[in-house]
Write a protein that holds these residues in place. Structure first.
Motif, PDB file in Angstrom:
ATOM      1  N   LEU A  35       1.004  -1.105  -0.176  1.00 37.77           N
ATOM      2  CA  LEU A  35       0.062  -0.019   0.000  1.00 37.77           C
ATOM      3  C   LEU A  35       1.010   1.197  -0.188  1.00 37.77           C
ATOM      4  CD1 LEU A  35      -2.296  -1.258   2.886  1.00 37.77           C
ATOM      5  CD2 LEU A  35      -2.619  -1.434   0.312  1.00 37.77           C
ATOM      6  N   LYS A  36       2.154   1.156  -0.030  1.00 36.90           N
ATOM      7  CA  LYS A  36       2.955   2.187  -0.053  1.00 36.90           C
ATOM      8  C   LYS A  36       2.875   3.028  -1.265  1.00 36.90           C
ATOM      9  CE  LYS A  36       8.008   3.148   0.653  1.00 36.90           C
ATOM     10  NZ  LYS A  36       9.450   2.665   0.646  1.00 36.90           N
ATOM     11  N   ASP A  37       3.119   4.423  -0.972  1.00 31.84           N
ATOM     12  CA  ASP A  37       3.068   5.467  -1.948  1.00 31.84           C
ATOM     13  C   ASP A  37       1.661   5.209  -2.870  1.00 31.84           C
ATOM     14  OD1 ASP A  37       5.334   6.414  -1.107  1.00 31.84           O
ATOM     15  OD2 ASP A  37       6.501   5.109  -2.290  1.00 31.84           O
ATOM     16  N   GLU A  38       1.932   4.824  -4.444  1.00 32.55           N
ATOM     17  CA  GLU A  38       0.864   4.484  -5.283  1.00 32.55           C
ATOM     18  C   GLU A  38       0.349   3.177  -5.341  1.00 32.55           C
ATOM     19  OE1 GLU A  38       1.822   6.094  -9.102  1.00 32.55           O
ATOM     20  OE2 GLU A  38       1.801   8.192  -8.456  1.00 32.55           O
ATOM     21  N   GLY A  39       1.047   2.230  -4.424  1.00 30.74           N
ATOM     22  CA  GLY A  39       0.566   1.184  -4.490  1.00 30.74           C
ATOM     23  C   GLY A  39       1.335   0.173  -5.581  1.00 30.74           C
ATOM     24  N   LEU A  40       0.637  -0.820  -5.994  1.00 31.04           N
ATOM     25  CA  LEU A  40       1.049  -1.419  -7.245  1.00 31.04           C
ATOM     26  C   LEU A  40       0.096  -1.489  -8.345  1.00 31.04           C
ATOM     27  CD1 LEU A  40       2.866  -2.937  -4.908  1.00 31.04           C
ATOM     28  CD2 LEU A  40       2.814  -4.907  -6.341  1.00 31.04           C
ATOM     29  N   GLN A  41       0.116  -0.482  -8.981  1.00 30.78           N
ATOM     30  CA  GLN A  41      -0.799  -0.094  -9.934  1.00 30.78           C
ATOM     31  C   GLN A  41      -1.072  -1.007 -11.349  1.00 30.78           C
ATOM     32  OE1 GLN A  41      -2.676   2.862  -9.847  1.00 30.78           O
ATOM     33  NE2 GLN A  41      -2.085   3.015  -8.034  1.00 30.78           N
ATOM     34  N   HIS A  42       0.132  -1.911 -11.656  1.00 28.48           N
ATOM     35  CA  HIS A  42      -0.196  -2.873 -12.555  1.00 28.48           C
ATOM     36  C   HIS A  42      -0.325  -4.189 -12.174  1.00 28.48           C
ATOM     37  CE1 HIS A  42       2.710   0.335 -14.018  1.00 28.48           C
ATOM     38  NE2 HIS A  42       2.137   0.033 -15.097  1.00 28.48           N
ATOM     39  N   LEU A  43      -0.624  -4.538 -10.878  1.00 26.06           N
ATOM     40  CA  LEU A  43      -0.884  -5.691 -10.203  1.00 26.06           C
ATOM     41  C   LEU A  43      -2.401  -6.107 -10.659  1.00 26.06           C
ATOM     42  CD1 LEU A  43       0.497  -8.006  -8.853  1.00 26.06           C
ATOM     43  CD2 LEU A  43      -0.490  -7.130  -6.695  1.00 26.06           C
ATOM     44  N   GLU A  44      -2.445  -7.584 -11.367  1.00 22.11           N
ATOM     45  CA  GLU A  44      -3.511  -7.908 -11.720  1.00 22.11           C
ATOM     46  C   GLU A  44      -4.144  -9.164 -10.990  1.00 22.11           C
ATOM     47  OE1 GLU A  44      -3.554  -8.752 -15.923  1.00 22.11           O
ATOM     48  OE2 GLU A  44      -3.405  -6.457 -16.474  1.00 22.11           O
ATOM     49  N   ARG A  45      -3.113 -10.017 -10.323  1.00 28.00           N
ATOM     50  CA  ARG A  45      -3.691 -11.084 -10.065  1.00 28.00           C
ATOM     51  C   ARG A  45      -2.726 -11.046  -8.337  1.00 28.00           C
ATOM     52  NH1 ARG A  45      -2.945 -11.978 -14.781  1.00 28.00           N
ATOM     53  NH2 ARG A  45      -4.910 -12.825 -16.132  1.00 28.00           N
ATOM     54  N   LEU A  46      -3.394 -11.203  -7.448  1.00 31.94           N
ATOM     55  CA  LEU A  46      -2.813 -11.047  -5.732  1.00 31.94           C
ATOM     56  C   LEU A  46      -3.161 -12.569  -5.302  1.00 31.94           C
ATOM     57  CD1 LEU A  46      -1.196  -9.935  -3.658  1.00 31.94           C
ATOM     58  CD2 LEU A  46      -3.102  -8.657  -3.003  1.00 31.94           C
ATOM     59  N   TYR A  47      -2.209 -13.395  -4.926  1.00 30.31           N
ATOM     60  CA  TYR A  47      -2.515 -14.513  -4.210  1.00 30.31           C
ATOM     61  C   TYR A  47      -2.040 -14.528  -2.689  1.00 30.31           C
ATOM     62  CZ  TYR A  47      -2.858 -16.237  -9.047  1.00 30.31           C
ATOM     63  OH  TYR A  47      -3.171 -16.478 -10.314  1.00 30.31           O
ATOM     64  N   MET A  48      -2.883 -14.669  -1.744  1.00 29.27           N
ATOM     65  CA  MET A  48      -2.563 -14.495  -0.382  1.00 29.27           C
ATOM     66  C   MET A  48      -3.107 -15.677   0.317  1.00 29.27           C
ATOM     67  SD  MET A  48      -2.715 -10.508   0.211  1.00 29.27           S
ATOM     68  CE  MET A  48      -1.558 -10.448   1.702  1.00 29.27           C
ATOM     69  N   LYS A  49      -3.162 -16.954  -0.135  1.00 28.77           N
ATOM     70  CA  LYS A  49      -3.721 -18.025   0.381  1.00 28.77           C
ATOM     71  C   LYS A  49      -3.107 -18.445   1.719  1.00 28.77           C
ATOM     72  CE  LYS A  49      -5.400 -19.984  -4.104  1.00 28.77           C
ATOM     73  NZ  LYS A  49      -5.649 -21.179  -5.063  1.00 28.77           N
TER      74      LYS A  49
END
Length: 321
Positions: A35-49
């Motif tokens: 969540l730092k600064d602008e975050g990850l603007q290009h990220l499309e898939r986040l896996y946090m299982k």
């Protein structure tokens, strides 16, 4: 571990990764680095299982605005913030095996959401706003504590797959689901619902619980609608016929509860599609008496329920017609 996590996220930010795998990291908090600064603007898939997350950040959509798929399977999440509805590109949300008691009503703002999985939580109900998801193709809410489903669930032609297996309290499926692919094995077991008081409708030996928003259950002998129901239907029809929307209504023009009900009716008649607000006329069709009975081979005791707006619709509705 913390430095390794920060390095992984920093590389993903620097190289504009579209996929980020943070499974099995023993995370107790959502990583601030994401969540730092602008975050990850290009990220499309986040896996946090398979972590130990308990909450999600309210600014998730602001920092990860282009998320298409979000996997949160097997955490300890209790509440999903309403702001998740601001993820406009989100197509897949897997939040199964957590500790959810409810889903955010603003989830219907995820206009691209196609696959929603909330298996094995503690859900008592599914918000009726979920019926407004225009792109939802598959919904899985198996292994919860559901006692009923929204009246309009299945009304959308896009929704094709609904899995509600192993909800022992669930004894009725809205008839809109009749032509969908449904999984309902392990539902309808003879168990008492003691934690909440629910309105119920009985027909013969079958008893089906109804949404809490239902105030009155109509029967073939009740031919006159309550005054509040008549007023709501007339106002809704007038607004949509002549004004096309309800935006002209201010929060002080009606009590907040009625204004919200006007914007999102309890459901629509399964016979004529007219909106209903406080009263329904239910009609049961035991699954064992339908052509779908063979698919479940006695592993469920649920029925299809038609919700009608009047005695006339109740008398003329036929599930198989």
């Amino acid at each position: 571990m913390a430095s390794e996590l920060c390095k992984t996220i920093s590389v993903a930010r620097l190289e504009k990764h579209k996929n980020l795998f943070l499974n099995y990291r023993n995370l107790h908090h959502f990583p601030l680095e994401l969540l730092k600064d602008e975050g990850l603007q290009h990220l499309e898939r986040l896996y946090m299982k398979r972590n130990s997350l308990t909450t999600l950040p309210e600014n998730l959509a602001q920092k990860l605005p282009n998320l298409v798929e979000l996997y949160l399977h097997s955490n300890n999440i209790v509440v999903v913030p309403e702001e998740v509805g601001d993820l406009k590109e989100l197509q897949t949300l897997d939040i199964s095996t957590n500790r959810l008691l409810a889903l955010p009503e603003r989830l219907h703002l995820c206009l691209s959401l196609q696959y929603l999985t909330v298996d094995r939580n503690r859900l008592w109900c599914v918000p009726r706003h979920l019926c407004q998801l225009p792109s939802l193709n598959e919904l899985s809410v198996a292994g919860n504590r559901l006692a009923f489903l929204p009246l309009d669930l299945g009304r959308s032609p896009e929704l094709q797959y609904v899995y509600v297996d192993n909800n022992t309290h669930l004894k009725g499926l809205p008839s809109y689901l009749y032509n969908k692919v449904i999984g309902c094995s392990g539902c309808g077991a003879p168990i008492q619902v003691s934690e909440v008081k629910l309105l119920s409708f009985s027909s013969g030996q079958l008893t089906v619980f109804l949404p809490a928003e239902v105030k009155i259950i109509g029967t073939e002998n009740d031919r006159v609608l309550p005054l509040q129901e008549l007023a709501m239907r007339t106002l809704h029809h007038t607004c949509h016929s002549f004004l096309k929307d309800l935006n002209f209504l201010s929060p002080i023009s009606l009590p907040r509860s009625l204004l919200e009900l006007l914007r999102c009716p309890l459901g629509h008649c399964h016979r004529c599609s007219e909106p209903m607000f406080t009263i329904v006329y239910p009609k049961l069709f035991p699954l064992r008496e339908t052509p779908m009975a063979g698919l479940h081979q006695g592993r469920t005791a649920v029925s299809f329920v038609a919700y009608c707006c009047s005695t006339q619709c109740l008398q003329t509705f036929d599930l198989l017609s």
